[in-house]
Design a protein around this motif. Structure first.
Motif, PDB file in Angstrom:
ATOM      1  N   ARG A 161      30.155 -28.665  46.761  1.00 56.41           N
ATOM      2  CA  ARG A 161      29.347 -29.140  47.914  1.00 56.41           C
ATOM      3  C   ARG A 161      29.401 -28.155  49.044  1.00 56.41           C
ATOM      4  NH1 ARG A 161      27.382 -34.445  47.851  1.00 56.41           N
ATOM      5  NH2 ARG A 161      26.620 -33.904  49.725  1.00 56.41           N
ATOM      6  N   MET A 162      30.646 -27.770  49.302  1.00 57.76           N
ATOM      7  CA  MET A 162      30.797 -26.772  50.305  1.00 57.76           C
ATOM      8  C   MET A 162      30.254 -25.590  50.410  1.00 57.76           C
ATOM      9  SD  MET A 162      34.683 -28.032  50.624  1.00 57.76           S
ATOM     10  CE  MET A 162      35.444 -27.058  51.936  1.00 57.76           C
ATOM     11  N   GLY A 163      29.968 -25.226  49.035  1.00 59.88           N
ATOM     12  CA  GLY A 163      29.115 -24.147  48.901  1.00 59.88           C
ATOM     13  C   GLY A 163      30.271 -22.792  48.528  1.00 59.88           C
ATOM     14  N   THR A 184      33.850 -18.741  40.492  1.00 64.22           N
ATOM     15  CA  THR A 184      33.725 -17.629  41.362  1.00 64.22           C
ATOM     16  C   THR A 184      33.595 -18.178  42.706  1.00 64.22           C
ATOM     17  OG1 THR A 184      32.495 -16.479  39.584  1.00 64.22           O
ATOM     18  CG2 THR A 184      31.894 -15.676  41.790  1.00 64.22           C
ATOM     19  N   ILE A 185      34.328 -17.592  43.509  1.00 62.68           N
ATOM     20  CA  ILE A 185      34.288 -17.696  45.094  1.00 62.68           C
ATOM     21  C   ILE A 185      33.068 -16.954  45.597  1.00 62.68           C
ATOM     22  CG2 ILE A 185      35.117 -17.336  47.367  1.00 62.68           C
ATOM     23  CD1 ILE A 185      36.756 -19.292  45.539  1.00 62.68           C
ATOM     24  N   THR A 186      32.165 -17.770  46.459  1.00 64.14           N
ATOM     25  CA  THR A 186      30.787 -17.352  46.742  1.00 64.14           C
ATOM     26  C   THR A 186      31.036 -16.359  48.067  1.00 64.14           C
ATOM     27  OG1 THR A 186      30.613 -19.159  48.538  1.00 64.14           O
ATOM     28  CG2 THR A 186      29.841 -19.512  46.037  1.00 64.14           C
ATOM     29  N   SER A 187      29.801 -15.898  48.235  1.00 59.66           N
ATOM     30  CA  SER A 187      29.940 -14.961  49.439  1.00 59.66           C
ATOM     31  C   SER A 187      29.962 -15.674  50.863  1.00 59.66           C
ATOM     32  CB  SER A 187      28.697 -13.928  49.266  1.00 59.66           C
ATOM     33  OG  SER A 187      27.503 -14.724  49.520  1.00 59.66           O
ATOM     34  N   THR A 188      29.182 -16.931  50.729  1.00 60.30           N
ATOM     35  CA  THR A 188      29.323 -17.826  51.748  1.00 60.30           C
ATOM     36  C   THR A 188      30.829 -18.254  52.219  1.00 60.30           C
ATOM     37  OG1 THR A 188      27.178 -18.692  51.149  1.00 60.30           O
ATOM     38  CG2 THR A 188      28.801 -20.077  52.518  1.00 60.30           C
ATOM     39  N   ALA A 189      31.573 -18.478  51.110  1.00 61.12           N
ATOM     40  CA  ALA A 189      32.759 -18.743  51.357  1.00 61.12           C
ATOM     41  C   ALA A 189      33.757 -17.333  52.229  1.00 61.12           C
ATOM     42  CB  ALA A 189      33.533 -19.097  50.077  1.00 61.12           C
ATOM     43  N   GLN A 203      38.762 -18.290  55.103  1.00 57.17           N
ATOM     44  CA  GLN A 203      39.729 -16.934  55.351  1.00 57.17           C
ATOM     45  C   GLN A 203      40.748 -17.646  56.186  1.00 57.17           C
ATOM     46  OE1 GLN A 203      37.916 -13.779  57.602  1.00 57.17           O
ATOM     47  NE2 GLN A 203      36.094 -13.879  56.354  1.00 57.17           N
ATOM     48  N   GLN A 204      40.950 -18.375  56.969  1.00 55.04           N
ATOM     49  CA  GLN A 204      41.999 -18.946  57.740  1.00 55.04           C
ATOM     50  C   GLN A 204      42.733 -20.224  57.468  1.00 55.04           C
ATOM     51  OE1 GLN A 204      41.194 -18.608  62.061  1.00 55.04           O
ATOM     52  NE2 GLN A 204      40.364 -16.376  61.833  1.00 55.04           N
ATOM     53  N   VAL A 205      42.078 -21.204  56.972  1.00 57.00           N
ATOM     54  CA  VAL A 205      42.840 -22.549  56.607  1.00 57.00           C
ATOM     55  C   VAL A 205      42.769 -23.043  55.533  1.00 57.00           C
ATOM     56  CG1 VAL A 205      42.868 -23.060  59.167  1.00 57.00           C
ATOM     57  CG2 VAL A 205      40.874 -23.783  57.766  1.00 57.00           C
ATOM     58  N   TYR A 206      42.194 -22.185  54.519  1.00 57.70           N
ATOM     59  CA  TYR A 206      42.095 -22.571  52.996  1.00 57.70           C
ATOM     60  C   TYR A 206      42.619 -21.173  52.294  1.00 57.70           C
ATOM     61  CZ  TYR A 206      39.020 -26.546  54.368  1.00 57.70           C
ATOM     62  OH  TYR A 206      38.554 -27.445  55.018  1.00 57.70           O
TER      63      TYR A 206
END
Length: 555
Positions: free
Chosen positions: A362-364, A375-380, A387-390
């Motif tokens: 849902r978070m994309g 796969t981690i998306t480019s959006t993430a 980058q900072q809190v996950y």
């Protein structure tokens, strides 16, 4: 805040747990509150219970919200010595170990508040005969009375959410919930005849208390005499905090116009004064000194002693080790990885929960983890929050030691030996600098939350561009290279909810968002869970046996 236990606490414990023994005393202990500095003792104990006891504080409310909301995932092969399977699988008919502590400490807060407010009432608003023009009366006494209303209001709010049937905007809310006391008990008869309030009656008191707090607390404290120490305000209520919490109460109740009025007030104050504003996503989570308030934190969890350190064994966010990446011995916000077990980042071996695959989709931020594509998306990758809190951790590999290159990229603690797929962790706890990382603060209410709640209210009211504007304030902070994602055409409930997950997961308000917007609460990753539709009538925990066995009104 001062670590002072009120001299009435022993009396209160008798009242709560052993009425007959207490009333065998020839003469109950009288209040010793004779000055504002002694009146402060009750507030110190109330705030202590609110922040630092296992049921009301130490991350317990945030933990229960996270693992019941459908946004968490229980790691394979893990377990922990607190309630975890019951809330994760939503076994609301089961008794929890945390319930007794939540009940006991919550009602100690309420009893302290009632004693103080009775004193104020019986003393005609000036029981210490202070000069009403003096600093002690204007800046101390009046504020303290408003603070007692604040702590009582927010305590009743949490207790009725935990033990009571959820508020139904379309119902009469006449079901009995929890004991409702707005004056202290002064006899055995008072104790035995305590009224069980309906859901509506408890919420009415919550609103009255928070309204009083908003009207009578200052925006900022004026410190003088005995309280003139740096960090005194940390964790305490003020006018802005009371308004923000009042807005959240109204939002949960479905009183949307009243909620937006409070959020408008807080956001306007923030934008006009600059006292509150958005910073880097990690900023509210990396401070450990009480005197240093991150600008985004409206109300925050106190780190203990005024300089951010404490020698007490358990004065830290215990539940952060179970729902977050880092162990309590971590120091520093960066991924400083060295072999020293007490230096740099220390991975939590107690952790049982990560951000769920349902939520990540849902978070994309993951392509299709529910079907095996992690796969981690480019959006993430472009989002500063990711980058900072996950933090992403790859499957377990045996033999990795602290200081090894893979220590911060792969599961290595033995408790995670069965973890065979990638997971994204919350990284919002124990981020403070060496040597006091374990005493890091975290926000109880922060500004980004209110922008997103107001965005939903504006969208719900047909103000689509205004809703998009609020969404973009939050989005742009974390995506400066790709600003203004939202517009009047693409803003909707789903987009706002997804943004809320990205911003607020693990901070204690996800279920409130779901219930406040009347959306179905998702099953999430827990096998056997089902979607829970409004009015969510079974979503509450049983009253502790210690109360039902002693209180005749529950029989």
């Amino acid at each position: 805040m001062k670590n002072i236990f009120n001299i009435l606490l022993g009396t209160l414990l008798f009242i709560m747990s052993s009425c007959d023994d207490f009333f065998e005393l020839k003469r109950p202990q009288e209040t010793q509150w004779t000055t504002t500095s002694t009146l402060e003792q009750g507030l110190s104990t109330a705030y202590w219970n609110l922040h630092w006891t296992g049921g009301m504080g130490r991350g317990c409310p945030q933990y229960f919200d996270f693992i019941t909301s459908g946004s968490a995932k229980l790691l394979d092969g893990t377990s922990v010595g607190v309630s975890y399977s019951q809330p994760y699988y939503r076994m609301f008919d089961q008794k929890l170990g945390e319930s007794k502590e939540t009940w006991l400490k919550g009602y100690q807060i309420i009893t302290l508040a009632n004693l103080a407010l009775d004193l104020d009432r019986d003393g005609n608003g000036n029981p210490f005969n202070l000069d009403v023009k003096s600093d002690d009366y204007v800046y101390n006494y009046k504020r303290q009375i408003a603070e007692y209303h604040f702590v009582r209001g927010c305590t009743y709010f949490y207790l009725v959410k935990f033990f009571g049937t959820p508020y139904d905007p379309n119902g009469n809310n006449e079901s009995l919930s929890i004991p409702l006391k707005t004056t202290a008990a002064y006899s055995k008869e008072d104790v035995m005849n305590e009224k069980i309030g309906t859901v509506k009656e408890v919420y009415d008191v919550v609103i009255q208390d928070l309204q009083y707090a908003k009207e009578n607390l200052p925006e900022q404290y004026t410190l003088n005499s005995w309280n003139n120490v740096p960090g005194y305000e940390c964790g305490r209520g003020n006018k802005i905090i009371a308004a923000a919490l009042l807005g959240k109460v109204y939002f949960l109740m479905g009183k949307y116009d009243l909620a937006q009025k409070e959020f408008d007030y807080v956001i306007d104050y923030a934008e006009q004064t600059g006292r509150y504003r958005l910073e880097d996503p990690q900023s509210p989570f990396i401070e450990n000194a009480a005197a240093n308030r991150p600008l985004e934190s409206i109300w925050e969890f106190n780190s203990g002693q005024l300089d951010g350190k404490s020698e007490k064994h358990n004065m830290y966010v215990y539940y952060g080790m179970i729902m977050g990446l880092r162990f309590r011995d971590s120091n520093g916000s960066d991924f400083y990885n060295v072999s020293d077990p007490k230096d740099g980042i220390v991975m939590s071996s107690w952790n049982c929960f990560t951000v769920g695959y349902w939520a990540l989709k849902r978070m994309g931020w993951m392509v299709d983890p529910e079907n095996g594509d992690y796969t981690i998306t480019s959006t993430a990758k472009e989002d500063l929050r990711y980058q900072q809190v996950y933090h992403l951790m790859l499957p377990y590999e045996k033999g990795i030691k602290k200081g090894d290159e893979k220590y911060i990229t792969h599961e290595s603690v033995d408790a995670h030996a069965q973890v065979s797929t990638p997971h994204v962790y919350l990284d919002k706890f124990f981020r403070g600098e060496k040597p006091y990382g374990r005493y890091s603060k975290y926000p109880l209410i922060r500004l980004a939350d209110l922008y997103l709640l107001r965005a939903w209210l504006r969208w719900n009211g047909g103000e689509y561009q205004q809703a998009a504007n609020d969404m973009n304030v939050v989005w742009n902070r974390s995506n400066p290279q790709n600003p203004n994602r939202y517009n009047s055409s693409n803003v909707n409930h789903t987009e706002i909810f997804n943004e809320y997950l990205r911003e607020m997961t693990g901070e204690g308000w996800t279920v409130d968002f779901m219930m406040g917007t009347r959306m179905p609460i998702p099953a999430g990753d827990a096998k056997g869970n089902t979607v829970v539709a409004p009015p969510y009538s079974s979503w509450h925990w049983p009253i502790p046996d210690e109360e039902t066995s002693l209180n005749p009104n529950y029989r």
